[in-house]
Design an enzyme around this catalytic site. Structure first.
Site, mmCIF file in Angstrom:
data_model
loop_
_atom_site.group_PDB
_atom_site.id
_atom_site.type_symbol
_atom_site.label_atom_id
_atom_site.label_comp_id
_atom_site.label_asym_id
_atom_site.label_seq_id
_atom_site.Cartn_x
_atom_site.Cartn_y
_atom_site.Cartn_z
ATOM 1 N N LEU A 65 0.832 -1.206 0.000
ATOM 2 C CA LEU A 65 0.000 0.000 0.000
ATOM 3 C C LEU A 65 0.872 1.263 0.000
ATOM 4 C CD1 LEU A 65 -2.437 -1.354 2.719
ATOM 5 C CD2 LEU A 65 -2.918 -1.154 0.278
ATOM 6 N N PRO A 66 0.242 2.419 -0.286
ATOM 7 C CA PRO A 66 1.054 3.638 -0.419
ATOM 8 C C PRO A 66 1.778 4.074 0.866
ATOM 9 C CG PRO A 66 -1.073 3.930 -1.504
ATOM 10 C CD PRO A 66 -1.141 2.636 -0.747
ATOM 11 N N THR A 99 6.403 0.614 1.953
ATOM 12 C CA THR A 99 7.414 1.421 2.646
ATOM 13 C C THR A 99 6.676 2.449 3.484
ATOM 14 O OG1 THR A 99 8.942 1.188 0.796
ATOM 15 C CG2 THR A 99 9.385 2.963 2.355
ATOM 16 N N LYS A 174 15.336 -0.021 5.355
ATOM 17 C CA LYS A 174 14.922 0.403 4.005
ATOM 18 C C LYS A 174 15.152 1.907 3.812
ATOM 19 C CE LYS A 174 12.307 1.053 0.281
ATOM 20 N NZ LYS A 174 12.692 0.747 -1.067
ATOM 21 N N LYS A 249 8.942 10.926 -0.642
ATOM 22 C CA LYS A 249 8.259 10.275 0.489
ATOM 23 C C LYS A 249 9.282 9.561 1.399
ATOM 24 C CE LYS A 249 6.122 5.988 1.143
ATOM 25 N NZ LYS A 249 5.406 4.816 0.669
HETATM 26 P P1 NAD Z 1 0.778 2.241 -6.345
HETATM 27 O O1 NAD Z 1 0.177 3.563 -6.020
HETATM 28 O O2 NAD Z 1 1.039 1.889 -7.767
HETATM 29 O O3 NAD Z 1 -0.131 1.060 -5.701
HETATM 30 C C1 NAD Z 1 -0.782 1.147 -4.476
HETATM 31 C C2 NAD Z 1 -2.107 0.402 -4.619
HETATM 32 O O4 NAD Z 1 -2.739 0.325 -3.352
HETATM 33 C C3 NAD Z 1 -3.101 1.120 -5.558
HETATM 34 O O5 NAD Z 1 -3.507 0.231 -6.585
HETATM 35 C C4 NAD Z 1 -4.257 1.518 -4.635
HETATM 36 O O6 NAD Z 1 -5.522 1.474 -5.276
HETATM 37 C C5 NAD Z 1 -4.130 0.448 -3.567
HETATM 38 N N1 NAD Z 1 -4.783 0.782 -2.295
HETATM 39 C C6 NAD Z 1 -4.628 1.900 -1.541
HETATM 40 N N2 NAD Z 1 -5.363 1.794 -0.419
HETATM 41 C C7 NAD Z 1 -5.989 0.589 -0.457
HETATM 42 C C8 NAD Z 1 -6.880 -0.087 0.405
HETATM 43 N N3 NAD Z 1 -7.303 0.437 1.552
HETATM 44 N N4 NAD Z 1 -7.323 -1.300 0.034
HETATM 45 C C9 NAD Z 1 -6.937 -1.863 -1.128
HETATM 46 N N5 NAD Z 1 -6.070 -1.261 -1.993
HETATM 47 C C10 NAD Z 1 -5.616 -0.052 -1.657
HETATM 48 O O7 NAD Z 1 2.133 2.185 -5.502
HETATM 49 P P2 NAD Z 1 3.389 1.203 -5.734
HETATM 50 O O8 NAD Z 1 4.383 1.855 -6.637
HETATM 51 O O9 NAD Z 1 2.888 -0.174 -6.028
HETATM 52 O O10 NAD Z 1 4.045 1.254 -4.277
HETATM 53 C C11 NAD Z 1 3.488 0.541 -3.178
HETATM 54 C C12 NAD Z 1 4.457 0.636 -2.007
HETATM 55 O O11 NAD Z 1 5.725 0.097 -2.400
HETATM 56 C C13 NAD Z 1 4.727 2.076 -1.529
HETATM 57 O O12 NAD Z 1 4.796 2.057 -0.126
HETATM 58 C C14 NAD Z 1 6.069 2.409 -2.163
HETATM 59 O O13 NAD Z 1 6.787 3.380 -1.419
HETATM 60 C C15 NAD Z 1 6.756 1.055 -2.153
HETATM 61 N N6 NAD Z 1 7.810 0.870 -3.172
HETATM 62 C C16 NAD Z 1 7.596 1.254 -4.460
HETATM 63 C C17 NAD Z 1 8.611 1.065 -5.394
HETATM 64 C C18 NAD Z 1 8.419 1.465 -6.851
HETATM 65 O O14 NAD Z 1 9.401 1.492 -7.601
HETATM 66 N N7 NAD Z 1 7.190 1.763 -7.284
HETATM 67 C C19 NAD Z 1 9.822 0.482 -5.016
HETATM 68 C C20 NAD Z 1 9.999 0.068 -3.697
HETATM 69 C C21 NAD Z 1 8.970 0.267 -2.776
#
Ligand code: NAD
Length: 299
Positions: A65-66, A99, A174, A249
């Site tokens: 999740l975000p 994260t 991390k 973030k």
């Molecule tokens: P994203 O925004 O693409 O995906 C997040 C998903 O969570 C969305 O599809 C959203 O609809 C869903 N969501 C939010 N609240 C929800 C709820 N209550 N119930 C169900 N679904 C819900 O983000 P992402 O890029 O996949 O990143 C996710 C996490 O991973 C973040 O914490 C980010 O910091 C971490 N991260 C991302 C990357 C990257 O390169 N994108 C790398 C390492 C870590």
């Protein structure tokens, strides 16, 4: 094979859930976005009507999740929804791969423990490419027994699995890593640009620094100067990769952590300011190596 509830099927969670399906896990999936849910359902995951419905039928819950507020609300419940810890069966392992701030991770772990449940924080490194390839690095915080129990499911999505320590330790490790990454990227960018300003070929300069004392991950794998390295965001208009907004973030989380522990992090603080400015100039959705443009007057 166990049944996994996978909640949060965005850029990272989507491909991670698909890798679990490919390995043979039964995956019950949920996301607030119908498109995201549809996408993984087409690849073998079973769509659930809610996060709690997915979790109630699972042996393991994985969330991606975000931010911390989403993780707390989902696991602990809010005014409208029950929390996952209220609906899962005893013995269900809870794994959050988002994260988030370490305090939220520790708080959810404590609340889960009060219900007799194990929760681990398992943030990842490796980006969307690693999520698709199943080569993520997982950095875990939690008990030894939960860490052992998580091996099967984490191995299906990653190549390196680390146990950083107790609850919250995965999140701390991390953000230490990402703070260092931002500093390396800024330093590599300004060094390359100074060489260019003095007439050096950035490709030659990169080769020299790679095998000299300035060698680092950005030079080896992710050169920020366009044209030096193929197949990295800098040679593709800084599209894809790791977004500036996500780096902002993570640097905010690292500064919050530094305040809590009274740690001195001048480089991380400066890197955060540089990335915040960069995001404010309309670069939030671009790859974080685009910070290079702050030094070549395109910022
Ligand atoms: P994203 O925004 O693409 O995906 C997040 C998903 O969570 C969305 O599809 C959203 O609809 C869903 N969501 C939010 N609240 C929800 C709820 N209550 N119930 C169900 N679904 C819900 O983000 P992402 O890029 O996949 O990143 C996710 C996490 O991973 C973040 O914490 C980010 O910091 C971490 N991260 C991302 C990357 C990257 O390169 N994108 C790398 C390492 C870590």
């Amino acid at each position: 094979m166990s049944t996994v509830a996978f909640i949060g099927l965005g850029n990272m969670g989507g491909p991670m859930a698909v890798n679990l399906v490919k390995t043979g896990f039964t995956v019950k999936a949920f996301d607030l976005s119908k498109d995201a849910l549809h996408h993984v359902s087409e690849q073998g995951a079973i769509p659930a009507p809610s996060a709690c419905a997915a979790a109630a039928a699972a042996d393991i819950v994985v969330t991606m999740l975000p931010a911390g507020k989403h993780v707390r609300a989902l696991y602990l419940g809010d005014d409208t929804n029950k929390g996952i810890i209220d609906v899962v069966g005893q013995g269900t392992l809870l794994i959050d791969c988002s994260t988030i701030d370490a305090q939220s991770a520790r708080f959810v772990a404590e609340q889960a423990k009060a219900k007799g449940l194990e929760f681990i924080d398992a943030p990842v490194s490796g980006g969307t490419a690693g999520a698709s390839a199943g080569t993520l690095t997982f950095i875990c915080g939690g008990s030894d027994s939960a860490f052992d129990q998580a091996q099967g499911v984490l191995n299906a999505m990653g190549a390196n699995i680390f146990h950083a320590g107790a609850a919250g330790a995965g999140q701390v490790a991390k953000i230490c890593n990402n703070m260092l990454l931002s500093v390396l990227m800024v330093g590599t960018s300004e060094s390359l640009q100074m060489g260019i300003d003095h007439g050096l070929d950035p490709q030659v300069l990169s080769e020299i620094m790679k095998v000299s004392s300035g060698g680092n991950w950005a030079l080896d794998k992710y050169n920020p100067c366009p044209g030096v390295m193929q197949s990295v965001p800098s040679s593709n208009g800084y599209q894809g990769g790791f977004m500036v907004d996500l780096m902002v973030k993570d640097l905010g989380l690292s500064q919050e952590a530094a305040l809590l522990s009274n740690s001195s992090t001048p480089m991380g603080s400066l890197a955060r300011s540089l990335y915040v400015n960069h995001a404010r100039q309309g670069n939030g959705k671009r790859d974080f190596s685009s910070i290079f443009e702050q030094f070549n007057n395109k910022g």
